[in-house]
Design an enzyme around this catalytic site. Structure first.
Site, PDB file in Angstrom:
ATOM      1  N   ASN A 108     -53.574  43.498 -32.670  1.00  0.00           N
ATOM      2  CA  ASN A 108     -53.004  42.221 -33.103  1.00  0.00           C
ATOM      3  C   ASN A 108     -52.135  41.655 -31.991  1.00  0.00           C
ATOM      4  OD1 ASN A 108     -52.252  40.109 -34.916  1.00  0.00           O
ATOM      5  ND2 ASN A 108     -50.325  41.189 -35.346  1.00  0.00           N
ATOM      6  N   HIS A 110     -48.860  39.129 -31.602  1.00  0.00           N
ATOM      7  CA  HIS A 110     -47.795  38.575 -32.441  1.00  0.00           C
ATOM      8  C   HIS A 110     -46.792  37.831 -31.574  1.00  0.00           C
ATOM      9  CE1 HIS A 110     -45.229  38.197 -35.949  1.00  0.00           C
ATOM     10  NE2 HIS A 110     -44.217  38.503 -35.157  1.00  0.00           N
ATOM     11  N   SER A 137     -46.056  40.064 -28.251  1.00  0.00           N
ATOM     12  CA  SER A 137     -46.343  41.502 -28.288  1.00  0.00           C
ATOM     13  C   SER A 137     -47.792  41.710 -28.690  1.00  0.00           C
ATOM     14  CB  SER A 137     -45.473  42.202 -29.339  1.00  0.00           C
ATOM     15  OG  SER A 137     -44.097  41.973 -29.110  1.00  0.00           O
ATOM     16  N   ASP A 146     -46.949  44.181 -38.710  1.00  0.00           N
ATOM     17  CA  ASP A 146     -46.391  43.895 -37.376  1.00  0.00           C
ATOM     18  C   ASP A 146     -45.564  45.064 -36.844  1.00  0.00           C
ATOM     19  OD1 ASP A 146     -47.575  41.357 -37.368  1.00  0.00           O
ATOM     20  OD2 ASP A 146     -45.847  40.446 -38.361  1.00  0.00           O
TER      21      ASP A 146
HETATM   22  C1  GAR Z   1     -50.788  32.854 -31.785  1.00  0.00           C
HETATM   23  O1  GAR Z   1     -49.598  32.361 -31.231  1.00  0.00           O
HETATM   24  C2  GAR Z   1     -50.595  34.240 -32.335  1.00  0.00           C
HETATM   25  O2  GAR Z   1     -49.656  34.988 -31.621  1.00  0.00           O
HETATM   26  C3  GAR Z   1     -50.094  33.947 -33.716  1.00  0.00           C
HETATM   27  O3  GAR Z   1     -50.842  32.837 -34.138  1.00  0.00           O
HETATM   28  C4  GAR Z   1     -51.170  32.041 -33.023  1.00  0.00           C
HETATM   29  C5  GAR Z   1     -52.635  31.731 -33.069  1.00  0.00           C
HETATM   30  O4  GAR Z   1     -52.965  30.777 -32.117  1.00  0.00           O
HETATM   31  N1  GAR Z   1     -50.281  35.074 -34.586  1.00  0.00           N
HETATM   32  C6  GAR Z   1     -49.481  35.338 -35.613  1.00  0.00           C
HETATM   33  O5  GAR Z   1     -48.542  34.660 -35.919  1.00  0.00           O
HETATM   34  C7  GAR Z   1     -49.868  36.576 -36.383  1.00  0.00           C
HETATM   35  N2  GAR Z   1     -48.917  36.829 -37.432  1.00  0.00           N
HETATM   36  P1  GAR Z   1     -54.481  30.522 -31.729  1.00  0.00           P
HETATM   37  O6  GAR Z   1     -55.261  30.317 -33.010  1.00  0.00           O
HETATM   38  O7  GAR Z   1     -54.433  29.269 -30.900  1.00  0.00           O
HETATM   39  O8  GAR Z   1     -54.963  31.705 -30.940  1.00  0.00           O
END
Ligand code: GAR
Length: 211
Positions: A108, A110, A137, A146
Site C-alpha cells: 500500500n 499512504h 510511506s 495502515d
Molecule cells: C494517493 O495520494 C495515495 O497515497 C492515497 O490516495 C491517493 C491516490 O491518488 N492513498 C490513500 O489515501 C490510502 N488510504 P491516485 O489515484 O492519483 O494514485
C-alpha cells in the site's frame, strides 16, 4: 514475466507512474495484468484502458457485506495469478481474509509519514498539527490498518504558504517516484517480507523503512 494487479478507486496517478515505468527500457520488473476499481467512474480505469491493460470494476453496491465483497475481489484477482497486488489509492478497508490471502505480496502507498496520520485527510491533519514536514510511506499490508511494516518513506517540507492541495501535490511527486521503484525491487526479488520483518537484499529494514 511477473504479474501485478493494481487496485484503485480514483484518479490513478500512481497507476500512471507504474504504467510509465513499465514502458521505459528498465521496465517495472513485470507487467500490470489487470486494474480493478471499486468505483465505476475512476479515471484510473481510463488510464489502464489507454495502456491496453484489462480493467474491471467491482461495485460494493452489489454486496451485502465486506466479506462477500472481498471474496469476489479475491476470485477476480486470482484469475490473474499475480505475484504482487498493489493498492494505489484503493479507498476500502480490506478484511482479514483478504489481507491474509495475499500476505507478503500486498503493498500500500499512504500519504503520510506513518505511523503518523493513519486513515483519511492526512494532508489536512499534518497542516492542522503545525508539522514542518510530511510525506509518503509504502508498506506491506497487514491486518492493522495502515500499520504494516514500512518499506520506504519520503519526506517533503511543509511551507507556510502550503494548503491541502499544494501539500498533496508535493507528496504525489514523491509517490510517483517511489511506487515504481519499490515495485521493481519486489518483482526483482530484492524485497521480501520474512515473517513480519521486511528485508532488502537479505538485510532487515529499519522500523521506519528506508528514508
Ligand atoms: C494517493 O495520494 C495515495 O497515497 C492515497 O490516495 C491517493 C491516490 O491518488 N492513498 C490513500 O489515501 C490510502 N488510504 P491516485 O489515484 O492519483 O494514485
Amino acid at each position: 514475466a511477473r504479474r501485478v494487479v493494481v487496485l484503485i478507486s480514483g484518479s490513478g496517478s500512481n497507476l500512471q507512474a507504474l504504467i510509465d515505468a513499465q514502458q521505459t527500457e528498465e521496465g517495472l520488473g513485470g507487467e500490470i495484468c489487470a486494474v480493478i476499481s471499486d468505483q465505476p467512474d475512476a479515471y484510473g480505469l481510463e488510464r489502464a484502458k489507454q495502456a491496453g491493460i484489462s480493467t474491471l470494476c467491482i461495485s460494493p453496491k452489489n454486496f451485502s457485506s465486506r466479506e462477500d465483497y472481498d471474496q469476489q475481489l479475491i476470485r477476480e484477482i486470482d484469475q490473474f495469478q499475480p505475484d504482487l497486488i498493489l493498492l494505489a489509492g484503493f479507498m476500502r478497508i480490506l478484511s482479514s481474509a483478504f489481507v491474509l490471502r495475499y500476505f507478503g505480496r500486498l503493498l500500500n502507498i499512504h500519504p503520510s509519514l506513518l505511523p503518523k496520520y493513519k486513515g483519511l485527510h492526512t494532508h489536512r491533519r499534518a497542516l492542522e498539527a503545525g508539522d514542518n514536514e510530511h510525506g509518503v510511506s509504502i508498506h506491506f499490508v497487514t491486518e492493522e490498518l495502515d500499520g504494516g511494516p514500512l518499506i520506504v518513506q519520503a519526506k517533503v517540507p511543509i511551507d507556510l504558504e502550503d494548503d491541502e492541495s499544494s501539500l498533496a501535490r508535493k507528496v504525489q511527486v514523491q509517490e510517483h517516484l517511489l511506487y515504481p521503484l519499490v515495485t521493481r525491487w519486489f518483482l526483482q526479488g530484492r524485497l521480501q517480507l520474512k515473517g513480519n520483518q521486511p528485508e532488502f537484499d537479505g538485510h532487515p529494514l529499519p522500523q521506519q523503512g528506508l528514508l
